[in-house]
Design an enzyme around this catalytic site. Structure first.
Site, PDB file in Angstrom:
ATOM      1  N   ARG A  67     -30.062   8.626  40.969  1.00 18.42           N
ATOM      2  CA  ARG A  67     -31.266   8.251  40.193  1.00 18.42           C
ATOM      3  C   ARG A  67     -31.643   6.780  40.397  1.00 18.42           C
ATOM      4  O   ARG A  67     -32.117   6.099  39.486  1.00 18.42           O
ATOM      5  CB  ARG A  67     -31.052   8.500  38.690  1.00 18.42           C
ATOM      6  CG  ARG A  67     -30.781   9.928  38.315  1.00 18.42           C
ATOM      7  CD  ARG A  67     -32.004  10.820  38.551  1.00 18.42           C
ATOM      8  NE  ARG A  67     -31.808  12.140  37.989  1.00 18.42           N
ATOM      9  CZ  ARG A  67     -31.248  13.173  38.647  1.00 18.42           C
ATOM     10  NH1 ARG A  67     -30.840  13.024  39.897  1.00 18.42           N
ATOM     11  NH2 ARG A  67     -31.122  14.349  38.076  1.00 18.42           N
ATOM     12  N   GLU A  97     -33.457   7.610  31.225  1.00 20.86           N
ATOM     13  CA  GLU A  97     -33.951   7.892  32.578  1.00 20.86           C
ATOM     14  C   GLU A  97     -35.449   7.608  32.763  1.00 20.86           C
ATOM     15  O   GLU A  97     -35.828   6.929  33.711  1.00 20.86           O
ATOM     16  CB  GLU A  97     -33.637   9.346  32.958  1.00 20.86           C
ATOM     17  CG  GLU A  97     -34.126   9.682  34.349  1.00 20.86           C
ATOM     18  CD  GLU A  97     -33.824  11.108  34.772  1.00 20.86           C
ATOM     19  OE1 GLU A  97     -32.659  11.513  34.715  1.00 20.86           O
ATOM     20  OE2 GLU A  97     -34.775  11.805  35.171  1.00 20.86           O
ATOM     21  N   SER A 121     -34.332  15.638  31.860  1.00 19.67           N
ATOM     22  CA  SER A 121     -33.181  14.890  31.320  1.00 19.67           C
ATOM     23  C   SER A 121     -33.659  13.531  30.809  1.00 19.67           C
ATOM     24  O   SER A 121     -34.326  12.803  31.537  1.00 19.67           O
ATOM     25  CB  SER A 121     -32.146  14.638  32.413  1.00 19.67           C
ATOM     26  OG  SER A 121     -31.804  15.858  33.019  1.00 19.67           O
TER      27      SER A 121
HETATM   28  C1  LIG Z   1     -39.256  19.641  32.882  1.00 18.57           C
HETATM   29  C2  LIG Z   1     -38.819  18.478  33.765  1.00 18.57           C
HETATM   30  C3  LIG Z   1     -37.746  18.640  34.618  1.00 18.57           C
HETATM   31  C4  LIG Z   1     -37.336  17.581  35.446  1.00 18.57           C
HETATM   32  N1  LIG Z   1     -36.280  17.783  36.282  1.00 18.57           N
HETATM   33  C5  LIG Z   1     -35.864  16.790  37.094  1.00 18.57           C
HETATM   34  C6  LIG Z   1     -34.754  16.996  37.976  1.00 18.57           C
HETATM   35  O1  LIG Z   1     -34.187  18.078  38.040  1.00 18.57           O
HETATM   36  N2  LIG Z   1     -34.367  15.964  38.759  1.00 18.57           N
HETATM   37  C7  LIG Z   1     -35.011  14.748  38.727  1.00 18.57           C
HETATM   38  O2  LIG Z   1     -34.605  13.856  39.487  1.00 18.57           O
HETATM   39  N3  LIG Z   1     -36.063  14.534  37.921  1.00 18.57           N
HETATM   40  C8  LIG Z   1     -36.505  15.512  37.099  1.00 18.57           C
HETATM   41  N4  LIG Z   1     -37.563  15.295  36.241  1.00 18.57           N
HETATM   42  C9  LIG Z   1     -38.208  13.979  36.217  1.00 18.57           C
HETATM   43  C10 LIG Z   1     -39.501  13.859  37.065  1.00 18.57           C
HETATM   44  O3  LIG Z   1     -40.037  15.126  37.336  1.00 18.57           O
HETATM   45  C11 LIG Z   1     -39.265  13.141  38.400  1.00 18.57           C
HETATM   46  O4  LIG Z   1     -38.730  11.864  38.169  1.00 18.57           O
HETATM   47  C12 LIG Z   1     -40.574  12.992  39.197  1.00 18.57           C
HETATM   48  O5  LIG Z   1     -40.282  12.509  40.489  1.00 18.57           O
HETATM   49  C13 LIG Z   1     -41.600  12.061  38.545  1.00 18.57           C
HETATM   50  O6  LIG Z   1     -42.815  12.180  39.248  1.00 18.57           O
HETATM   51  P1  LIG Z   1     -44.196  11.771  38.620  1.00 18.57           P
HETATM   52  O7  LIG Z   1     -45.233  11.879  39.674  1.00 18.57           O
HETATM   53  O8  LIG Z   1     -44.453  12.554  37.397  1.00 18.57           O
HETATM   54  O9  LIG Z   1     -43.940  10.234  38.274  1.00 18.57           O
HETATM   55  P2  LIG Z   1     -44.438   9.408  36.996  1.00 18.57           P
HETATM   56  O10 LIG Z   1     -43.746   9.916  35.797  1.00 18.57           O
HETATM   57  O11 LIG Z   1     -45.916   9.373  36.959  1.00 18.57           O
HETATM   58  O12 LIG Z   1     -43.882   7.959  37.341  1.00 18.57           O
HETATM   59  C14 LIG Z   1     -42.492   7.698  37.331  1.00 18.57           C
HETATM   60  C15 LIG Z   1     -42.267   6.274  37.892  1.00 18.57           C
HETATM   61  O13 LIG Z   1     -42.635   6.263  39.271  1.00 18.57           O
HETATM   62  C16 LIG Z   1     -43.642   5.272  39.505  1.00 18.57           C
HETATM   63  N5  LIG Z   1     -44.545   5.830  40.510  1.00 18.57           N
HETATM   64  C17 LIG Z   1     -45.236   6.993  40.437  1.00 18.57           C
HETATM   65  N6  LIG Z   1     -45.908   7.200  41.586  1.00 18.57           N
HETATM   66  C18 LIG Z   1     -45.653   6.137  42.383  1.00 18.57           C
HETATM   67  C19 LIG Z   1     -46.055   5.766  43.697  1.00 18.57           C
HETATM   68  N7  LIG Z   1     -46.865   6.533  44.445  1.00 18.57           N
HETATM   69  N8  LIG Z   1     -45.594   4.589  44.203  1.00 18.57           N
HETATM   70  C20 LIG Z   1     -44.783   3.786  43.477  1.00 18.57           C
HETATM   71  N9  LIG Z   1     -44.357   4.085  42.234  1.00 18.57           N
HETATM   72  C21 LIG Z   1     -44.798   5.256  41.704  1.00 18.57           C
HETATM   73  C22 LIG Z   1     -44.300   5.042  38.151  1.00 18.57           C
HETATM   74  O14 LIG Z   1     -44.870   3.759  38.078  1.00 18.57           O
HETATM   75  C23 LIG Z   1     -43.118   5.201  37.219  1.00 18.57           C
HETATM   76  O15 LIG Z   1     -42.370   4.005  37.225  1.00 18.57           O
HETATM   77  C24 LIG Z   1     -38.013  16.335  35.398  1.00 18.57           C
HETATM   78  C25 LIG Z   1     -39.110  16.182  34.536  1.00 18.57           C
HETATM   79  C26 LIG Z   1     -39.520  17.239  33.725  1.00 18.57           C
HETATM   80  C27 LIG Z   1     -40.713  17.080  32.824  1.00 18.57           C
END
Ligand SMILES: Cc1cc2nc3c(=O)[nH]c(=O)nc-3n(C[C@H](O)[C@H](O)[C@H](O)COP(=O)(O)OP(=O)(O)OC[C@H]3O[C@@H](n4cnc5c(N)ncnc54)[C@H](O)[C@@H]3O)c2cc1C
Length: 338
Positions: free
Chosen positions: A164, A332, A237
């Site tokens: 992570r 996280e 998580s």
């Molecule tokens: C139901 C559920 C299950 C999940 N399961 C997992 C799992 O199994 N494993 C896991 O690792 N995660 C999991 N996650 C967490 C999440 O899905 C991941 O971390 C995902 O990669 C976040 O993507 P996002 O586009 O929603 O990012 P956001 O939530 O929009 O942003 C997260 C961070 O990334 C930054 N960011 C976003 N896009 C960019 C970009 N293009 N360039 C630079 N920075 C950027 C943002 O500024 C922020 O700091 C889960 C979440 C949910 C809701």
């Protein structure tokens, strides 16, 4: 670049917190990225970029510019005798991209199926699930470097990936990821290193298992375990699994024989969900927020609440776990506030 003023972000975060962005900028083209930064700098306003909002706690209205990553496109970039190199733009939905690679007959990402969010955010915390981390399959990525004002390519070895963790966590806001390339093996083999998957396929010969079957199984297991954010707000998580030394693990194990932990190189990864569950929080409700009844690692928003409320619950859990086990839990999702 389209900019909306005082835009609600309720649909832009999977907790469903109803905060607003002073300026919501839609990043539909590469040129929108330097444009966003130029505007923010010239007006001395703060900025940040978000993707699907599935790893965010929005704890207040957001001042300045909030860039919503929407760059689209995916393709087979190239191939070697052993690998396919596939590329997706940062605004592509992660799960749809995984499904697309499988449909093209290119296995390798199936263990990461059904993780919400965008392709561009996947490297930020080095997403991982079911025995696979992004770092194991990523080739390189392209990002806008806000320090040099130029688009750059970073190879997987330059991203400091760990559990992570990545270089993007070390220097937040330095890079805006615009596309990611993955290296998928032509001689694909199922990754059944995760016990639950190994059990599900125990009756089958490895050579007869397809990436589509693993994809389907991962989706099935995840759907049964995790709440659907469209129904119950959550970010998956909420705490990292704490990694401790062998000495710390042995001390805890002697005191708590049922402790759930997994070896992680020469250290141990403690199951944070177990620690929280033991403190009696599973299914706990506090105002508009709470702990998911089936999995104590997942904090949920029942509607009408705020990010502050959720953070206060998180603090209560951290204090109780620290007091009971002497273990500090770290959060996280990324907390965004003014
Ligand atoms: C139901 C559920 C299950 C999940 N399961 C997992 C799992 O199994 N494993 C896991 O690792 N995660 C999991 N996650 C967490 C999440 O899905 C991941 O971390 C995902 O990669 C976040 O993507 P996002 O586009 O929603 O990012 P956001 O939530 O929009 O942003 C997260 C961070 O990334 C930054 N960011 C976003 N896009 C960019 C970009 N293009 N360039 C630079 N920075 C950027 C943002 O500024 C922020 O700091 C889960 C979440 C949910 C809701």
């Amino acid at each position: 670049m389209k900019i909306e003023l005082h835009a609600t972000l309720r649909e832009c975060n999977t907790f469903g917190f109803d905060v607003s962005a002073d300026h919501l900028a839609y990043l539909d083209q590469m040129v929108d990225i330097p444009l966003l930064l130029e505007k923010a700098h010239s007006e001395s306003r703060p900025w940040r970029v978000i993707g699907g909002g599935s790893n965010l706690v929005l704890a207040s209205d957001l001042p300045g510019y909030t860039g919503l990553m929407r760059l689209k496109g995916r393709s087979l970039h190239s191939q070697t005798s052993t690998h396919w190199i596939v590329e997706a733009m940062a605004g592509e939905n992660w799960h749809d991209f995984v499904a697309w690679t499988i449909a093209q007959g290119m296995g390798g990402l199936e263990n990461l199926a059904l993780i919400p969010g965008t392709v561009g955010a996947a490297p930020i915390q080095n997403i991982g699930a079911y025995g696979l981390e992004l770092a194991q399959v990523m080739d390189s990525l392209e990002a806008f470097d806000t320090q040099t004002n130029a688009f750059v390519r970073l190879n997987v070895s330059e991203c400091n990936f760990a559990y992570r963790h990545s270089i993007f966590k070390e220097a937040p806001q330095r890079w805006i990821v615009t596309s990611v390339r993955f290296k998928l093996p032509k001689n694909w083999q199922p990754n059944l290193s995760y016990a639950e998957l190994a059990k599900a396929f125990a009756e089958k010969e490895a050579s007869s298992i397809s990436s589509q079957e693993i994809f389907d199984k991962v989706c099935e297991i995840r759907s049964n375990k995790l709440p659907d954010p469209r129904v119950l707000g959550n970010s998956g998580s909420f705490f990292h699994n704490p990694v401790v030394s062998d000495k710390e693990y042995q001390t805890l194990k002697a005191k708590f024989p049922d402790l759930v932990a997994y070896p992680s190189q020469d250290r141990w990864k403690l199951a944070a969900g177990w620690l929280i569950d033991q403190c009696g929080f599973k299914g706990y409700k506090k105002g508009h927020v709470g702990v998911y009844e089936k999995q104590a690692l997942v904090l949920v928003h029942h509607g009408g609440g705020t990010g502050q409320e959720l953070l206060s619950l998180a603090q209560e859990i951290q204090e109780k776990v620290l007091h009971t086990f002497g273990v500090q839990l770290s959060i996280e999702p990324v907390i965004l506030r003014s």
